[in-house]
Write an enzyme that holds these catalytic residues in place. Structure first.
Site, PDB file in Angstrom:
ATOM      1  N   ASP A  83       0.847  -1.196   0.000  1.00 48.02           N
ATOM      2  CA  ASP A  83       0.000   0.000   0.000  1.00 48.02           C
ATOM      3  C   ASP A  83       0.880   1.241   0.000  1.00 48.02           C
ATOM      4  O   ASP A  83       2.105   1.149   0.087  1.00 48.02           O
ATOM      5  CB  ASP A  83      -0.893   0.006   1.248  1.00 48.02           C
ATOM      6  N   ASP A 136       0.657   3.537   2.408  1.00 56.01           N
ATOM      7  CA  ASP A 136       0.436   4.086   3.747  1.00 56.01           C
ATOM      8  C   ASP A 136      -0.764   5.032   3.676  1.00 56.01           C
ATOM      9  O   ASP A 136      -1.748   4.704   3.012  1.00 56.01           O
ATOM     10  CB  ASP A 136       1.708   4.740   4.289  1.00 56.01           C
TER      11      ASP A 136
END
Length: 285
Positions: free
Chosen positions: A207, A209
């Site tokens: 991802d 974040d």
């Protein structure tokens, strides 16, 4: 040689280990996260340990880091390949990128970072938290084994968790120039160094974040991309094990030399007994 692997159960299930057996290990630091699976691959013995347990029942804070590293050491492991799921702090490190970091920034708060204490003071050098020799070997293995994008070197900032970062924290990490963020590098890397193990990691980006406006990290996203990363990580680990040099040398294997600040005769007997496996050769009268 015996090579330790710390990661999720997907790694063990994918590695073509032969002559496997499972062993339960007790340590002076409690029970490991799970049993250790031993097997053979490419002429090397492999000891696999799931960091969070087979059913992912241990949080990043509560995982049995000291017991895990001690247990691997007791099985004759002298080098460890770890895996981590991480968030990206850089636009050019999208999900499903693999990163072989060479630095760590510690933002944890509630974890035991050492085997020592209790009347024994050890000041361990940690300027290079990942073994440079193992980092180089993993990077070479990654380049040869997978079509996934691989980024070499970089800083892993380790947060306490289990919550993800706030936006303010995530933006701060980016301002520092750090590269990836996760929850499990510390104290594992510190303990591996105290146990004189050559240690490095393959991190899979899941991802962005929470700093990226159009990408708010969720468990669903993390699990989806972690699953997508698994095949590439498995390929890297298998090649790294198969091609581990027989003449591999690591400075980590003598890391405790000249680090014990307490005279051996002043260390309590109970402490000396507990650390015998780790430091016994340095405490001889």
């Amino acid at each position: 040689m015996t090579i330790g692997v710390i990661g999720g159960s997907g790694i063990y299930e994918a590695l073509p280990l032969e002559n496997t057996r499972t062993e339960s290990v007790s340590t002076p630091y409690g029970e490991p996260s799970d049993d250790i699976t031993l097997g053979e691959l490419g002429g090397n013995e492999v000891a696999f340990l799931p960091r969070h347990g087979t059913d992912h029942q241990h949080t990043p804070t509560d995982a049995s880091y000291r017991a895990n590293i001690y247990a691997l050491k007791s099985m004759g492991v002298d080098r460890v390949i770890a895996t981590n799921a991480v968030g990206s702090l850089r636009e050019d490190l999208p999900p499903q990128t693999l990163v072989i970091p060479d630095q760590i920034f510690d933002r944890t708060k509630h974890r035991s970072p050492t085997f020592f204490g209790d009347g024994m003071v050890v000041h361990m050098g940690f300027a290079q938290p990942y073994c440079p020799e193992m980092v180089a070997h993993l990077a070479e293995s990654a380049r040869a084994a997978t079509d996934a994008t691989v980024s070499e070197n970089g800083t892993y900032v380790c947060i306490e968790g289990p919550q993800y970062s706030t936006k303010a924290e995530s933006e701060f990490y980016r301002e520092q120039g750090w590269d990836i963020v996760g929850m499990t590098a510390i104290p594992e890397a510190k303990l591996a160094r105290e146990a004189e193990l050559s240690y490095a990691t393959v991190a899979g980006v899941t991802d962005y974040d929470v700093w990226k406006e159009d990408s708010e990290v969720t468990l669903e996203e993390v699990l989806e991309n972690a699953a997508a990363n698994q095949e590439s990580i498995n390929e890297v680990i298998e090649r790294a094990i198969r091609t581990m040099p027989a003449d591999f040398e690591s400075r980590a294997w003598s890391a405790l030399e000249d680090t014990i600040n307490t005279p051996a005769e002043s260390i309590p007997a109970e402490t000396r007994e507990r650390v015998e496996l780790l430091a016994g050769e340095y405490l001889e009268d």
